[in-house]
Design an enzyme around this catalytic site. Structure first.
Site, PDB file in Angstrom:
ATOM      1  N   LYS A   1      31.525  32.103  56.480  1.00  0.00           N
ATOM      2  CA  LYS A   1      31.371  32.566  57.867  1.00  0.00           C
ATOM      3  C   LYS A   1      32.132  31.697  58.856  1.00  0.00           C
ATOM      4  O   LYS A   1      32.487  30.557  58.573  1.00  0.00           O
ATOM      5  CB  LYS A   1      29.885  32.648  58.223  1.00  0.00           C
ATOM      6  CG  LYS A   1      29.260  33.901  57.610  1.00  0.00           C
ATOM      7  CD  LYS A   1      27.895  34.211  58.115  1.00  0.00           C
ATOM      8  CE  LYS A   1      27.436  35.531  57.470  1.00  0.00           C
ATOM      9  NZ  LYS A   1      26.000  35.768  57.658  1.00  0.00           N
TER      10      LYS A   1
ATOM     11  N   ARG B   1      22.996  34.065  49.884  1.00  0.00           N
ATOM     12  CA  ARG B   1      23.905  35.218  49.734  1.00  0.00           C
ATOM     13  C   ARG B   1      25.322  34.679  49.797  1.00  0.00           C
ATOM     14  O   ARG B   1      25.735  34.151  50.832  1.00  0.00           O
ATOM     15  CB  ARG B   1      23.637  36.215  50.858  1.00  0.00           C
ATOM     16  CG  ARG B   1      24.490  37.469  50.819  1.00  0.00           C
ATOM     17  CD  ARG B   1      24.155  38.353  52.027  1.00  0.00           C
ATOM     18  NE  ARG B   1      24.966  39.552  52.065  1.00  0.00           N
ATOM     19  CZ  ARG B   1      26.197  39.605  52.562  1.00  0.00           C
ATOM     20  NH1 ARG B   1      26.766  38.519  53.047  1.00  0.00           N
ATOM     21  NH2 ARG B   1      26.873  40.739  52.565  1.00  0.00           N
TER      22      ARG B   1
HETATM   23  C1  7PJ Z   1      24.526  38.700  56.021  1.00  0.00           C
HETATM   24  C2  7PJ Z   1      24.158  39.925  55.504  1.00  0.00           C
HETATM   25  C3  7PJ Z   1      23.538  37.663  56.123  1.00  0.00           C
HETATM   26  C4  7PJ Z   1      21.999  39.231  55.163  1.00  0.00           C
HETATM   27  C5  7PJ Z   1      26.252  39.979  56.060  1.00  0.00           C
HETATM   28  C6  7PJ Z   1      29.312  38.318  56.051  1.00  0.00           C
HETATM   29  C7  7PJ Z   1      28.798  39.290  57.034  1.00  0.00           C
HETATM   30  N1  7PJ Z   1      22.916  40.205  55.062  1.00  0.00           N
HETATM   31  N2  7PJ Z   1      25.269  40.728  55.531  1.00  0.00           N
HETATM   32  N3  7PJ Z   1      22.292  37.992  55.678  1.00  0.00           N
HETATM   33  N4  7PJ Z   1      25.846  38.729  56.348  1.00  0.00           N
HETATM   34  N5  7PJ Z   1      20.742  39.469  54.743  1.00  0.00           N
HETATM   35  O1  7PJ Z   1      28.989  38.309  54.862  1.00  0.00           O
HETATM   36  O2  7PJ Z   1      30.140  37.471  56.523  1.00  0.00           O
HETATM   37  O3  7PJ Z   1      23.743  36.541  56.602  1.00  0.00           O
HETATM   38  S1  7PJ Z   1      27.843  40.612  56.320  1.00  0.00           S
END
Ligand code: 7PJ
Length: 297
Positions: free
Chosen positions: A238, A272
């Site tokens: 990020k 994640r």
């Molecule tokens: C997240 C997400 C996060 C959850 C994305 C990226 C943006 N779902 N989906 N938490 N980020 N739960 O991966 O840079 O931080 S998309």
């Protein structure tokens, strides 16, 4: 003593060694931080053959992520990046469903990253075991779509909506406000009939947050974990990590691994990530330090 901060708040599994997360037919022990691997779906192939190739590539990517140590796969057809326009229902279904249908027999649960109740229902019917909702089931019908299934849900905090959320995020006390919001969403989910062992919470790094908000949330993670639900943290690649290191997205693997590790040490039960193999090694080192009985000489 600087280390007391961390020591005073061990990984939640150390407090509740028998905690499990229920996701449809799966049940995952929360005795070590779990890895949610982000599965690429190629959204920009318009021809049918492009779709077919995109699906094949996604299935191959899924296989690699599992080999590398992913405990859960997250597949999304919406664009939740800052500034992104929302995707229509039909397009989201076209992106997600062919891949989901091909992932049926996998040994790990598949999560679907969506805010739309219709996508949730269709995805769960096709075998998705978790709904990852950056909107925390606020869309009308979303609580019901999950409640009428056995799927798990990740309730994420977001200020604003993806298209505009980074324009002017503001908080008086970001940790308190995010914790309070997540507590309310857990309550709403429980009221709708979703059992606590199916609920994960997420402070939503980068979703309507400036760098200082993201860092305060990372420091405050033990307080969020104190709500008693497993906490998922998504920091992988990020822009916060770009701000810290000055590096473009392709060169943020080390920073991402460090962030995942530090989040796990502060109470994240799930991370994640895009870089599953590297994250897994780092988490094994943490696990060996915290639960030294596991590593044999
Ligand atoms: C997240 C997400 C996060 C959850 C994305 C990226 C943006 N779902 N989906 N938490 N980020 N739960 O991966 O840079 O931080 S998309």
């Amino acid at each position: 003593m600087a280390s007391d901060n961390v020591k005073a708040c061990p990984h939640p599994s150390l407090l509740t060694p028998h905690a499990v997360l229920k996701l449809g037919r799966f049940s995952l022990a929360l005795e070590r931080p779990l890895i949610m691997g982000v599965l690429n779906v190629t959204p920009d192939s318009f021809s049918d053959s492009g779709r077919f190739l995109g699906t094949q590539q996604a299935v191959e990517h899924a296989r690699i992520l599992i080999e590398e140590g992913a405990d859960i796969l997250d597949i999304g057809g919406q664009s939740s990046r800052p500034g992104a326009e929302s995707v229509g229902l039909d397009e989201e279904l076209r992106r997600v469903m062919p891949v989901l249908e091909k992932l049926g027999g996998l040994p790990v649960p598949v999560s679907v990253d969506t805010c739309k109740p219709e996508v949730m229902r269709r995805a769960i019917a096709a075998g998705a075991a978790m709904v990852n909702d950056i909107n925390a089931l606020r869309e009308p019908g979303a609580l019901e779509a999950v409640a009428e299934s056995q799927a798990a849900v990740c309730l994420m905090h977001m200020q604003g909506e993806p298209r505009t959320m980074q324009q002017d995020p503001h908080y008086a006390d970001v940790v308190s406000e995010v914790t309070e919001y997540l507590a309310q969403r857990v309550e709403a989910a429980q009221q709708a009939g979703i059992a606590r062992e199916r609920i994960v919470i997420d402070p939503g790094f980068g979703f309507g947050k400036k760098t200082r908000h993201n860092l305060e949330l990372l420091r405050g993670l033990p307080r969020i974990a104190g709500l008693g639900q497993p906490v998922l943290v998504g920091l992988s690649r990020k822009s916060l990590l770009g701000k810290i290191t000055g590096k473009p997205v392709a060169d943020r693997v080390s920073a991402s691994v460090a962030a995942a590790l530090l989040a796990a040490e502060r109470g994240a039960a799930l991370v994640r990530v895009h870089d599953v193999a590297a994250t897994r090694d780092a988490l094994l080192v943490l696990d060996a330090i915290e639960r030294h009985s596991l590593v044999k000489d």
